[in-house]
Write a protein that holds these residues in place. Structure first.
Motif, mmCIF file in Angstrom:
data_model
loop_
_atom_site.group_PDB
_atom_site.id
_atom_site.type_symbol
_atom_site.label_atom_id
_atom_site.label_comp_id
_atom_site.label_asym_id
_atom_site.label_seq_id
_atom_site.Cartn_x
_atom_site.Cartn_y
_atom_site.Cartn_z
ATOM 1 N N LEU A 81 4.962 7.102 5.342
ATOM 2 C CA LEU A 81 3.367 6.106 5.107
ATOM 3 C C LEU A 81 1.920 6.928 5.611
ATOM 4 O O LEU A 81 2.221 7.801 6.107
ATOM 5 C CB LEU A 81 3.608 5.309 6.633
ATOM 6 N N CYS A 82 1.941 6.051 4.697
ATOM 7 C CA CYS A 82 0.086 6.867 4.913
ATOM 8 C C CYS A 82 -0.668 6.234 5.826
ATOM 9 O O CYS A 82 -0.532 5.489 6.782
ATOM 10 C CB CYS A 82 -0.751 6.372 3.851
ATOM 11 N N ASP A 83 -1.358 7.883 6.880
ATOM 12 C CA ASP A 83 -1.897 7.031 8.271
ATOM 13 C C ASP A 83 -3.145 6.340 8.107
ATOM 14 O O ASP A 83 -3.834 5.961 9.191
ATOM 15 C CB ASP A 83 -1.821 8.381 8.313
ATOM 16 N N LEU A 84 -3.729 6.468 6.775
ATOM 17 C CA LEU A 84 -4.922 5.816 6.807
ATOM 18 C C LEU A 84 -4.675 4.099 6.309
ATOM 19 O O LEU A 84 -5.418 3.832 6.577
ATOM 20 C CB LEU A 84 -5.728 6.539 5.438
ATOM 21 N N CYS A 85 -4.092 4.522 4.455
ATOM 22 C CA CYS A 85 -3.809 2.733 4.465
ATOM 23 C C CYS A 85 -2.014 1.952 4.518
ATOM 24 O O CYS A 85 -2.021 1.009 4.187
ATOM 25 C CB CYS A 85 -4.145 2.799 3.121
ATOM 26 N N ASN A 86 -1.636 2.807 5.523
ATOM 27 C CA ASN A 86 -0.448 2.444 6.066
ATOM 28 C C ASN A 86 0.628 2.000 4.682
ATOM 29 O O ASN A 86 1.726 0.812 4.599
ATOM 30 C CB ASN A 86 -0.505 0.931 6.715
ATOM 31 N N ILE A 116 -1.818 11.425 4.618
ATOM 32 C CA ILE A 116 -2.049 10.686 3.236
ATOM 33 C C ILE A 116 -1.764 11.070 2.144
ATOM 34 O O ILE A 116 -1.109 11.564 1.644
ATOM 35 C CB ILE A 116 -3.617 11.140 3.062
ATOM 36 N N CYS A 117 -1.577 9.468 1.529
ATOM 37 C CA CYS A 117 -1.019 8.930 -0.045
ATOM 38 C C CYS A 117 -2.040 10.243 -0.448
ATOM 39 O O CYS A 117 -2.823 10.593 -0.173
ATOM 40 C CB CYS A 117 -2.099 8.296 -0.674
ATOM 41 N N ALA A 118 -0.267 11.238 -1.270
ATOM 42 C CA ALA A 118 -1.345 12.556 -1.561
ATOM 43 C C ALA A 118 -1.745 12.446 -2.775
ATOM 44 O O ALA A 118 -2.383 13.622 -3.136
ATOM 45 C CB ALA A 118 1.029 12.743 -2.313
ATOM 46 N N ALA A 121 -5.456 8.015 -3.068
ATOM 47 C CA ALA A 121 -5.272 6.708 -3.959
ATOM 48 C C ALA A 121 -5.589 5.644 -3.419
ATOM 49 O O ALA A 121 -5.115 4.314 -3.728
ATOM 50 C CB ALA A 121 -4.713 6.702 -5.329
ATOM 51 N N CYS A 122 -6.101 5.567 -1.769
ATOM 52 C CA CYS A 122 -5.275 4.776 -1.266
ATOM 53 C C CYS A 122 -6.104 3.228 -0.944
ATOM 54 O O CYS A 122 -5.434 2.300 -1.818
ATOM 55 C CB CYS A 122 -6.066 5.449 0.323
ATOM 56 N N SER A 123 -7.011 3.170 -1.585
ATOM 57 C CA SER A 123 -8.133 2.064 -1.920
ATOM 58 C C SER A 123 -7.324 1.792 -3.350
ATOM 59 O O SER A 123 -7.723 0.198 -3.641
ATOM 60 C CB SER A 123 -9.585 2.320 -2.657
HETATM 61 ZN ZN LIG Z 1 -3.333 6.437 1.371
#
Ligand SMILES: [Zn+2]
Length: 162
Positions: A81-86, A116-118, A121-123
């Motif tokens: 999981l990405c810690d920022l966007c989950n 974080i998404c590698a 590109a979370c947004s």
């Molecule tokens: Zn992310």
């Protein structure tokens, strides 16, 4: 976010040396980015694969954070999981990034680490603008996920700054 110029981006870094900022490869396609769909500007350096950058607009200013990651040599399986966007990804599509802390703590070797998404590109994932290849366990609405990303981003940036 509002569109940024390359000078604004270069001038925004709080945890990087002048020479690293100079060596930074600007985000590809800067003038054609979907700015209205971005909570932050994030990209990996095409010429330095272990480096990434994250730029946010906050408190009326622009804050840039340089990130470092190490490619894992061990084969890894499963999801992460990405810690920022989950967002859930194949484990290899999530990276542990270290941000040097700003000022004296950073010069003494202090870092803040987060998954974080590698591709940073979370947004785009939260808005369905980039495809995902594992099932997502989220039940809350995209709007709430976007709010949560903003909160987590703010916490991360504050940890780097203080
Ligand atoms: Zn992310």
């Amino acid at each position: 976010m509002e569109p940024l110029s390359i000078d604004e981006i270069r001038g925004s870094f709080v945890n990087s040396t002048r020479s690293l900022v100079k060596a930074m490869t600007p985000p590809p396609g800067l003038t054609e980015l979907p700015w209205e769909s971005l909570d932050f500007l994030g990209w990996r350096d095409p010429k330095a694969p272990n480096r990434g950058y994250l730029v946010v607009q906050r408190d009326g200013g622009v804050t840039g954070i340089a990130l470092n990651t190490q490619a894992s040599t061990k084969p890894r399986r499963g999801t992460g999981l990405c810690d920022l966007c989950n967002t859930a990804h194949q484990i290899t599509d999530v990276a542990l990034f270290a941000a040097r802390r700003a000022g004296k703590p950073g010069r003494e070797g202090n870092t803040v680490g987060t998954y974080i998404c590698a591709d940073l590109a979370c947004s785009l994932y939260l808005r369905g603008l980039r495809d995902l290849d594992v099932p997502q366990g989220e039940t809350i609405s995209p709007e709430r996920r976007i709010d949560r990303l903003a909160d987590r981003l703010d916490t991360f940036v504050s940890r780097v700054l203080t």
